[in-house]
Motif scaffolding. Structure first.
Motif, PDB file in Angstrom:
ATOM      1  N   UNK A 175       0.897  -1.162  -0.055  1.00  0.00           N
ATOM      2  CA  UNK A 175      -0.122   0.151  -0.090  1.00  0.00           C
ATOM      3  C   UNK A 175       1.024   1.225  -0.117  1.00  0.00           C
ATOM      4  N   UNK A 176       0.748   1.953  -1.134  1.00  0.00           N
ATOM      5  CA  UNK A 176       1.690   3.073  -1.204  1.00  0.00           C
ATOM      6  C   UNK A 176       1.552   4.025  -0.390  1.00  0.00           C
ATOM      7  N   UNK A 177       2.460   4.827   0.343  1.00  0.00           N
ATOM      8  CA  UNK A 177       2.258   5.961   1.201  1.00  0.00           C
ATOM      9  C   UNK A 177       3.198   5.737   2.355  1.00  0.00           C
ATOM     10  N   UNK A 178       3.638   6.900   2.811  1.00  0.00           N
ATOM     11  CA  UNK A 178       4.490   6.874   3.987  1.00  0.00           C
ATOM     12  C   UNK A 178       3.651   6.388   5.147  1.00  0.00           C
ATOM     13  N   UNK A 179       2.473   7.008   5.593  1.00  0.00           N
ATOM     14  CA  UNK A 179       1.795   6.335   6.635  1.00  0.00           C
ATOM     15  C   UNK A 179       1.771   4.947   6.693  1.00  0.00           C
ATOM     16  N   UNK A 180       1.364   4.244   5.480  1.00  0.00           N
ATOM     17  CA  UNK A 180       1.184   2.589   5.625  1.00  0.00           C
ATOM     18  C   UNK A 180       2.486   2.062   5.608  1.00  0.00           C
ATOM     19  N   UNK A 181       3.563   2.495   5.165  1.00  0.00           N
ATOM     20  CA  UNK A 181       4.615   2.188   5.089  1.00  0.00           C
ATOM     21  C   UNK A 181       5.305   2.250   6.715  1.00  0.00           C
ATOM     22  N   UNK A 182       5.219   3.083   7.451  1.00  0.00           N
ATOM     23  CA  UNK A 182       5.744   3.540   8.588  1.00  0.00           C
ATOM     24  C   UNK A 182       5.068   2.700   9.759  1.00  0.00           C
ATOM     25  N   UNK A 183       3.803   2.724   9.615  1.00  0.00           N
ATOM     26  CA  UNK A 183       2.957   1.725  10.232  1.00  0.00           C
ATOM     27  C   UNK A 183       3.429   0.300  10.042  1.00  0.00           C
ATOM     28  N   UNK A 218      -3.883   6.382   4.494  1.00  0.00           N
ATOM     29  CA  UNK A 218      -4.072   7.833   3.888  1.00  0.00           C
ATOM     30  C   UNK A 218      -2.941   8.346   3.211  1.00  0.00           C
ATOM     31  N   UNK A 219      -2.644   8.193   2.019  1.00  0.00           N
ATOM     32  CA  UNK A 219      -1.419   8.923   1.382  1.00  0.00           C
ATOM     33  C   UNK A 219      -1.385  10.127   1.237  1.00  0.00           C
ATOM     34  N   UNK A 220      -2.462  10.906   1.745  1.00  0.00           N
ATOM     35  CA  UNK A 220      -2.763  12.161   1.704  1.00  0.00           C
ATOM     36  C   UNK A 220      -2.231  13.052   2.970  1.00  0.00           C
ATOM     37  N   UNK A 221      -1.650  12.470   3.926  1.00  0.00           N
ATOM     38  CA  UNK A 221      -1.410  13.083   5.258  1.00  0.00           C
ATOM     39  C   UNK A 221       0.108  12.872   5.360  1.00  0.00           C
ATOM     40  N   UNK A 222       0.522  13.803   6.368  1.00  0.00           N
ATOM     41  CA  UNK A 222       1.955  13.697   6.778  1.00  0.00           C
ATOM     42  C   UNK A 222       1.912  12.478   8.177  1.00  0.00           C
ATOM     43  N   UNK A 223       2.832  11.445   7.835  1.00  0.00           N
ATOM     44  CA  UNK A 223       2.788  10.618   8.855  1.00  0.00           C
ATOM     45  C   UNK A 223       3.002  10.982  10.083  1.00  0.00           C
ATOM     46  N   UNK A 224       4.024  11.707  10.264  1.00  0.00           N
ATOM     47  CA  UNK A 224       4.759  12.187  11.734  1.00  0.00           C
ATOM     48  C   UNK A 224       3.778  13.333  12.553  1.00  0.00           C
ATOM     49  N   UNK A 225       2.950  14.103  11.712  1.00  0.00           N
ATOM     50  CA  UNK A 225       1.982  14.941  12.236  1.00  0.00           C
ATOM     51  C   UNK A 225       0.903  14.337  12.591  1.00  0.00           C
TER      52      UNK A 225
END
Length: 254
Positions: free
Chosen positions: A61-69, A171-178
Motif C-alpha cells: 500500500x503506497x504512502x509513508x503512513x502505511x509504510x511507517x505503520x 491515507x497517503x494524503x497526510x503527513x505520517x509524523x504530524x
C-alpha cells in the motif's frame, strides 16, 4: 539496556538509503535491528537494505503512513527510532535517544530537528531557518505538545498500540509524523531535544510544486484530525506544557 529498532520507510530511494545505512553503521551505540520498509519500490531498495544487514518488510500500500505503520508493527525493540531514507543521523544519534529515554522515564517519545544538505544555499536556509521552526512552533501550539518530526524521532514500543488504531495509516494524503502526533493523548509526554539532529535532503524545497505538495499534506492532516477533536479541547486536556529534554519533570506530567 533497552533494545532499539530503527524503522526506515523507503520508496525508490536506494542511493540515499545506502548513505543512511552507512551512517547507522557508524553509530556509537549500535541499533539492535534495522527495519527497512520497502513501499513497493522498483529500484534496488531491498537489495541495498539486505546488503547492509537490515530486515526488509514489504508494504504494497503506497504512502509513508502505511509504510511507517508496517515498520512499527514489525519491529521488535523496546524503542522505535524513525528515520527517512534521506536522513543522515549524527554518529551519537542512537546514543542520545537512549540517554533521553533513560533521563525521562515519563516520556513516550522524543523528537529532534535537522540540518539540510543538497539543493542550493537558499533552500537549505529556508528549511533550517523558516520551515522547521514554523513547524515546531505552529504545530506545537495546535497540539499542546511538540510535534514528532518524521525524519528524526523515537518512541517507546508500548506507545505504538495506544495510537496505532487511531492513526490514518491508509491515507497517503497526510503527513505520517504530524498525524501520529495528533494521536498522542494527554498522559503521553513528548520531549523535544534540539541537540538530537540529523541531516536531510533539501529536495522538498527544490520547486514551488514540491513545497506546495508538503503544505497541502499538512493542511489535510490538520483538517482530518481537528474534525475529531478541537484544538481548544486538546489544549484544555494538556493544561501543563510538555517538557523539553533536560527539563525537570513537574507534578501533573504524564
Amino acid at each position: 539496556m533497552a533494545r532499539i529498532s530503527v524503522i526506515i520507510p523507503v520508496y525508490n530511494d536506494a542511493d540515499l538509503l545506502r548513505v543512511c545505512l552507512d551512517a547507522l553503521a557508524r553509530q556509537t551505540r549500535s541499533a539492535d535491528e534495522i527495519v527497512v520498509v520497502d513501499n513497493a519500490s522498483t529500484d534496488a531498495t531491498a537489495h541495498v537494505a539486505r546488503s547492509a544487514g537490515a530486515r526488509v518488510v514489504y508494504e504494497p500500500v503506497r504512502g509513508i503512513p502505511s509504510a511507517t505503520s508496517a515498520g512499527f508493527d514489525a519491529a521488535n525493540g523496546d524503542i522505535f527510532a524513525r528515520l527517512d531514507a534521506d536522513s543522515v543521523p549524527a554518529d551519537d544519534w542512537l546514543e542520545r535517544i537512549e540517554a533521553a529515554f533513560a533521563a525521562g522515564p515519563e516520556a513516550s517519545a522524543v523528537t529532534g530537528t535537522a540540518d539540510f544538505y543538497g539543493g542550493n544555499a537558499l533552500s537549505r536556509w529556508f528549511g533550517s531557518s523558516c520551515y522547521l521552526p514554523a513547524y515546531f512552533s505552529a504545530m506545537g501550539m495546535l497540539l499542546g505538545h511538540p510535534p514528532l518530526f518524521g525524519s528524526n524521532f523515537a518512541m517507546r514500543a508500548e506507545a505504538w498500540p495506544m495510537v496505532r488504531n487511531s492513526a490514518h495509516r491508509d491515507r497517503a494524503d497526510v503527513h505520517d509524523d504530524l498525524d501520529l502526533s495528533f494521536q498522542f493523548r494527554p498522559d503521553m509526554t513528548v520531549l523535544y531535544d534540539p541537540a538530537l539532529r540529523v541531516s536531510i535532503s533539501a529536495r522538498p524545497f527544490a520547486s514551488v510544486g514540491a513545497f506546495a505538495r508538503r503544505v497541502r499534506l499538512g493542511v489535510v492532516t490538520v483538517a482530518v484530525n481537528v474534525m475529531r477533536e478541537s484544538p481548544i479541547e486538546r489544549r484544555r486536556q494538556r493544561a501543563v506544557p510538555q517538557l523539553s529534554a533536560g527539563d525537570t519533570p513537574q507534578p501533573g506530567f504524564g
